[in-house]
Scaffold this motif. Structure first.
Motif, PDB file in Angstrom:
ATOM      1  N   PRO A   1       0.820  -1.205   0.000  1.00 46.47           N
ATOM      2  CA  PRO A   1       0.000   0.000   0.000  1.00 46.47           C
ATOM      3  C   PRO A   1       0.862   1.267   0.000  1.00 46.47           C
ATOM      4  N   ASN A   2       0.346   2.300  -0.632  1.00 46.89           N
ATOM      5  CA  ASN A   2       1.135   3.495  -0.852  1.00 46.89           C
ATOM      6  C   ASN A   2       0.481   4.693  -0.158  1.00 46.89           C
ATOM      7  N   ILE A   3       1.251   5.369   0.680  1.00 47.70           N
ATOM      8  CA  ILE A   3       0.692   6.497   1.424  1.00 47.70           C
ATOM      9  C   ILE A   3       0.363   7.669   0.502  1.00 47.70           C
ATOM     10  N   GLN A   4       1.112   7.782  -0.591  1.00 47.02           N
ATOM     11  CA  GLN A   4       0.853   8.873  -1.545  1.00 47.02           C
ATOM     12  C   GLN A   4      -0.546   8.734  -2.145  1.00 47.02           C
ATOM     13  N   GLU A   5      -0.974   7.493  -2.348  1.00 50.35           N
ATOM     14  CA  GLU A   5      -2.319   7.240  -2.886  1.00 50.35           C
ATOM     15  C   GLU A   5      -3.369   7.482  -1.807  1.00 50.35           C
ATOM     16  N   ALA A   6      -3.111   6.911  -0.628  1.00 47.63           N
ATOM     17  CA  ALA A   6      -4.083   6.999   0.470  1.00 47.63           C
ATOM     18  C   ALA A   6      -4.405   8.449   0.824  1.00 47.63           C
TER      19      ALA A   6
ATOM     20  N   ARG B   1      -2.325   0.377   6.866  1.00 46.82           N
ATOM     21  CA  ARG B   1      -1.758   1.122   7.999  1.00 46.82           C
ATOM     22  C   ARG B   1      -0.280   1.392   7.735  1.00 46.82           C
ATOM     23  N   PHE B   2       0.172   2.535   8.201  1.00 45.62           N
ATOM     24  CA  PHE B   2       1.527   2.984   7.894  1.00 45.62           C
ATOM     25  C   PHE B   2       2.335   3.267   9.162  1.00 45.62           C
ATOM     26  N   VAL B   3       3.662   3.208   8.998  1.00 46.49           N
ATOM     27  CA  VAL B   3       4.572   3.489  10.124  1.00 46.49           C
ATOM     28  C   VAL B   3       5.433   4.698   9.774  1.00 46.49           C
ATOM     29  N   ALA B   4       5.396   5.697  10.646  1.00 48.61           N
ATOM     30  CA  ALA B   4       6.238   6.889  10.489  1.00 48.61           C
ATOM     31  C   ALA B   4       7.411   6.793  11.453  1.00 48.61           C
TER      32      ALA B   4
ATOM     33  N   ASP C   1       7.520   3.292   6.686  1.00 43.42           N
ATOM     34  CA  ASP C   1       6.992   3.713   5.383  1.00 43.42           C
ATOM     35  C   ASP C   1       7.352   5.153   5.059  1.00 43.42           C
ATOM     36  N   LEU C   2       7.555   5.942   6.096  1.00 42.53           N
ATOM     37  CA  LEU C   2       7.862   7.357   5.906  1.00 42.53           C
ATOM     38  C   LEU C   2       8.653   7.838   7.108  1.00 42.53           C
TER      39      LEU C   2
END
Length: 329
Positions: free
Chosen positions: A2-7, A123-126, A172-173
């Motif tokens: 999954p891509n945060i830029q899309e989300a 879900r993403f991890v910063a 992820d970022l």
């Protein structure tokens, strides 16, 4: 993947709340901070929250889990002080790589569990990169205004090590946050660009400053516009503010930001201002009401909480955020 830029184009993303506030509930003792591994360590370790990723990993895992359950899209790694500069206070400079790597790994595992359960909501991890306890712009000694406790190069080297470990751990970022001195942030961003070049990767970067009082400036004296210009040479996922102020005090500065940038905007305010005992009294309902004003004014793309916020705060923020479209960039 999954891509945060899309989300971020499709919905307002919800960031987690405070890690420290949640860990304080455990009332961890010196022994708890040490665990087995640091039983004989000659210096006090109590208060070193980053170390808990190694000595109390289940507590950290649980915090991430509670925030995801509350509706967060992004959790931050438990690495706010994870540089050699921050860890020097505890004589743990040698542990920096491991601290960041383990913290990222824990958050990554929890995020993947939640994404697997509901692939529609990845879900993403910063990777959280804090400001350090030194400033490159100002002297800590009033009698010697030219003195600096840290150099740009010291910071660059420290931040580079932190960024590499966070990336190896699977973030992820990267989130360069609670910026009170933009020169420190520039060192962090410079280091991240170096890592990106060396590894031939592109990693999204969030930048979040902190306005320290009603003057509307950062601690090193920059206005919102000046702060924005100082960091605008780097390709960023978002720019925003966190900490120091509650949601109502932060709002005018987010408005200024919105009028001056074409980037995504993030905010993770405190649960109001601290009371005489340093506690945060703003209820989840009060905070939700204030965040709703941000949403009505179309100010933000990423929203979360800082000091004093809990999963209860994030749950109500997530509930209201899902009814709004993200700010058009």
């Amino acid at each position: 993947m999954p891509n945060i830029q899309e989300a971020i184009k499709n919905r307002i993303l919800v960031l987690d709340g405070a890690m420290g506030t949640m860990l304080q509930r455990h009332n961890f003792s010196e022994e708890d901070f040490r665990g087995e591994r640091f039983k004989e360590f000659p210096y006090s370790l109590k208060g070193n929250n980053d170390l808990l990723s190694i000595t109390q990993p289940e507590a950290i895992r649980e915090v991430h889990k509670l925030y995801f359950e509350a509706g967060a899209d992004i959790v931050e790694t438990n690495t706010f002080s994870g540089t050699t500069i921050g860890m020097a206070d505890y004589h743990l400079e040698d542990l920096v790589y491991e601290l960041n790597f383990e913290s990222a790994k824990i958050a990554r595992e929890v995020a993947d569990e939640f994404t697997a359960k509901n692939p529609e909501k990845p879900r993403f991890v910063a990777g959280s990169i804090g400001p350090t306890n030194r400033t490159a712009s100002m002297s800590p000694d009033v009698n010697d205004p030219g003195f600096r406790a840290v150099t740009f190069d010291d910071l660059r080297i420290a931040y580079k090590q932190q960024a590499e470990a966070l990336l190896d751990g699977g973030v992820d970022l990267l989130l360069v946050e609670t910026i009170f001195d933009t020169l420190n942030a520039k060192a962090a961003l410079f280091a991240i660009e170096e890592v990106k070049d060396e590894r031939k990767i592109d990693i999204p970067i969030m930048v979040s400053g902190t306005i320290t009082d009603a003057s509307g400036r950062t601690l090193s004296g920059q206005t919102v516009e000046a702060f924005l210009i100082s960091i605008s040479h780097i390709p960023l996922l978002s720019v925003g503010f966190n900490c120091a102020l509650g949601a109502d005090q932060l709002k005018p500065y987010l408005k200024t930001l919105a009028q001056n940038t074409s980037l995504n905007i993030s905010a993770h305010p405190n649960a109001g201002l601290p009371n005489a005992f340093g506690q945060y009294d703003q209820t989840p309902e009060e905070m939700q009401h204030l965040i709703k004003e941000y949403l009505n004014d179309n100010l933000i793309n990423i929203i979360g909480g800082c000091c004093g916020t809990t999963p209860e705060h994030i749950k109500l923020i997530a509930e209201v955020a899902k009814d709004y479209k993200p700010r058009k960039v």
